[in-house]
Design a protein around this motif. Structure first.
Motif, PDB file in Angstrom:
ATOM      1  N   LYS A  74       0.035   3.866   1.458  1.00 40.45           N
ATOM      2  CA  LYS A  74      -0.184   4.402   2.785  1.00 40.45           C
ATOM      3  C   LYS A  74       0.550   3.698   3.820  1.00 40.45           C
ATOM      4  CE  LYS A  74      -4.940   5.050   1.225  1.00 40.45           C
ATOM      5  NZ  LYS A  74      -5.781   3.885   1.478  1.00 40.45           N
ATOM      6  N   SER A 116       0.899  -1.214  -0.089  1.00 40.58           N
ATOM      7  CA  SER A 116      -0.224  -0.113   0.026  1.00 40.58           C
ATOM      8  C   SER A 116       0.899   1.389  -0.075  1.00 40.58           C
ATOM      9  CB  SER A 116      -0.718   0.123   1.267  1.00 40.58           C
ATOM     10  OG  SER A 116      -1.500   1.277   1.502  1.00 40.58           O
ATOM     11  N   PRO A 138      -8.814  -1.171  -1.876  1.00 35.85           N
ATOM     12  CA  PRO A 138      -9.702  -0.548  -1.211  1.00 35.85           C
ATOM     13  C   PRO A 138      -9.542  -0.363   0.155  1.00 35.85           C
ATOM     14  CG  PRO A 138     -10.849  -2.187  -2.269  1.00 35.85           C
ATOM     15  CD  PRO A 138      -9.648  -2.516  -2.296  1.00 35.85           C
ATOM     16  N   ALA A 139      -9.733   0.921   0.867  1.00 35.49           N
ATOM     17  CA  ALA A 139      -9.457   1.314   2.078  1.00 35.49           C
ATOM     18  C   ALA A 139      -9.745   0.126   3.145  1.00 35.49           C
ATOM     19  CB  ALA A 139      -9.885   2.684   2.716  1.00 35.49           C
ATOM     20  N   GLU A 140     -11.178  -0.254   2.990  1.00 34.84           N
ATOM     21  CA  GLU A 140     -11.693  -1.335   3.943  1.00 34.84           C
ATOM     22  C   GLU A 140     -10.857  -2.431   3.845  1.00 34.84           C
ATOM     23  OE1 GLU A 140     -12.980   0.342   1.494  1.00 34.84           O
ATOM     24  OE2 GLU A 140     -14.855  -0.789   0.626  1.00 34.84           O
ATOM     25  N   TYR A 141     -10.200  -3.039   2.672  1.00 32.25           N
ATOM     26  CA  TYR A 141      -9.513  -4.178   2.365  1.00 32.25           C
ATOM     27  C   TYR A 141      -8.127  -3.904   3.322  1.00 32.25           C
ATOM     28  CZ  TYR A 141     -12.734  -5.824  -0.853  1.00 32.25           C
ATOM     29  OH  TYR A 141     -14.002  -6.350  -1.899  1.00 32.25           O
ATOM     30  N   GLU A 142      -7.715  -2.651   2.952  1.00 30.26           N
ATOM     31  CA  GLU A 142      -6.398  -2.546   3.736  1.00 30.26           C
ATOM     32  C   GLU A 142      -6.527  -2.543   5.158  1.00 30.26           C
ATOM     33  OE1 GLU A 142      -4.112   0.387   0.531  1.00 30.26           O
ATOM     34  OE2 GLU A 142      -4.679   1.134   2.368  1.00 30.26           O
ATOM     35  N   ALA A 143      -7.704  -2.148   5.749  1.00 34.74           N
ATOM     36  CA  ALA A 143      -7.897  -2.147   7.085  1.00 34.74           C
ATOM     37  C   ALA A 143      -7.893  -3.608   7.721  1.00 34.74           C
ATOM     38  CB  ALA A 143      -9.207  -1.258   7.463  1.00 34.74           C
ATOM     39  N   GLN A 193      -6.361   0.896  -9.293  1.00 36.62           N
ATOM     40  CA  GLN A 193      -7.110   1.452  -7.868  1.00 36.62           C
ATOM     41  C   GLN A 193      -6.122   1.341  -6.721  1.00 36.62           C
ATOM     42  OE1 GLN A 193      -9.618   3.559  -8.553  1.00 36.62           O
ATOM     43  NE2 GLN A 193      -9.731   2.836 -10.710  1.00 36.62           N
TER      44      GLN A 193
END
Lengths: 267, 267
Positions: free
Chosen positions: B199, B197, B225-230, B222
């Motif tokens: 981030k 990532s 997704p942020a929720e997958y990273e989480a 892309q």
């Protein structure tokens, strides 16, 4: 003020469309790049297209406005057009909102200043435009100086290669040469030529690479010719634990390039 | 004895040709693989085509003879044909001398035995068949168990993907699942989910990876997704020294996969 072109029969549209063919690119010394992201990237490093085509419905986009102004200030021409004509120019079903026509860079080996970077990538008879673009993109990421194309490689100015570079075509140097010319240039200054080879005995993580490192990758199907391997200062291999005997050329180059970079940076 | 087909209008030719389309592949549960190298690779791991098409002028090639015998012994059908029909089947100007029609593998997640390997690759919404094939090829090289396709990925049984795997499709496991299903399966056993990532704060070489490592790579354009990273146990990044903010997806996956492998092998 941008002029507007709406006719498919417009001579400039025909001429630009012809740049999708290598013969026309070579004759004109021009190439196409598509997409706001890539064109903005080029502009940020001071490279502007001679012609900028943009979709009428994107004229108010801040990046498009900025590009139009920059192109017109530099003496280039901005041309407002339709999605249909952008489709015709790009050959893609969903064309980007902007297409730029750029002058090809001088790819003479003599233009390369090897002291400008610690890593250089050298590709021999690389045939796949996606691999070429991907390697340039990795070159940008590892801080390489650029890519030297040896023998008959795919045209780095092809639409597919430019697309795969994601803009790195404008930030990495490109040179092209036959093998004897490259070798004589290489030996005229410092630098270690490191080939990746199935015949190598060194694991790629074992040697301490010298600066600048020239990472040499061979053709996708054939690998490096034996006589080219013989000219390398070092041959290394990646571990291959499975049944396959090779990696994708861009992957092998990238794994090598990150190893060379990793040796020179603190963790 | 192989039968011979020389007519383009032959129903089997039409049926096999239709397998270049995903809809027909899905309906029939079949896929195409081309080329002696890939078919021989499959045979070596015990996977034989239901139908084997081979060029009449290659019938005496030892590998072709071996494949023909193996296919006929297993109850499959070997079909001698012309280069023109092979061209029609493959869609390539220079078709390979052999084309096999294989039964698709069961891609249920429940078929994956995570203890069979230390590395698994998980791709989310991967769209490019070349990237999918290249990642499977890297998976083979690093001793991964296979590739888990999450959400809407390109069809691993497409002709382009199969070609890019260079045979690794037959040696690596493939599974497909939606994200919630994958996550619930993942958490039902051991394993560290590592996402790459932009981030991330961890350099990819800093952590000691746990076994098995699930390397998660996101969509080409892309990322994750942020929720997958989480949901990841760890987010890591590769150094990016240039202007670009990402690597090609197959390159990023491969650089990560070699790092995980390198941590577990003596130099």
């Amino acid at each position: 003020m941008p002029r507007e072109i709406t006719a498919f029969s417009n001579p400039l549209v025909k001429r630009v469309r012809s740049l999708r063919e290598k013969r026309h690119r070579r004759e004109e010394g021009l190439f196409l790049a598509e997409g706001l992201r890539i064109l903005a990237e080029a502009e940020e490093v001071g490279i502007l297209p001679l012609y900028l085509f943009f979709a009428a419905d994107s004229a108010e986009h801040p990046l498009v406005r900025r590009l139009v102004a920059a192109v017109e200030n530099s003496g280039g021409e901005a041309i407002q057009t339709s999605r249909d004509i952008l489709h015709k120019l790009s050959g893609k079903d969903n064309p980007q909102t902007v297409i730029g026509v750029y002058r090809q860079f001088d790819t003479a080996l003599s233009r390369i200043d090897r002291s400008a970077a610690d890593i250089w990538i050298v590709a021999q008879s690389l045939r796949d435009p996606g691999n070429l673009g991907t390697i340039l993109r990795t070159g940008d990421a590892v801080g390489a100086g650029g890519l030297i194309l040896v023998d008959d490689c795919v045209d780095p100015f092809s639409v597919e290669a430019v697309r795969a570079t994601m803009g790195a075509l404008f930030t990495q140097k490109i040179a092209a040469a036959r093998w004897p010319e490259f070798l004589s240039w290489l030996r005229s200054g410092p630098g270690q030529l490191v080939g990746t080879s199935l015949k190598a005995t060194h694991d790629y993580r074992a040697p301490r690479y010298e600066t600048p490192t020239f990472i040499l990758v061979g053709n996708e199907a054939q690998g490096l010719p034996a006589e080219y391997e013989a000219e390398c200062d070092l041959l290394v291999k990646m571990p291959m634990l499975g049944r396959a005997d090779s990696l994708n050329a861009a992957v092998a180059t990238s794994v090598m390039a990150y190893e060379v970079l990793n040796q020179r940076r603190p963790l």
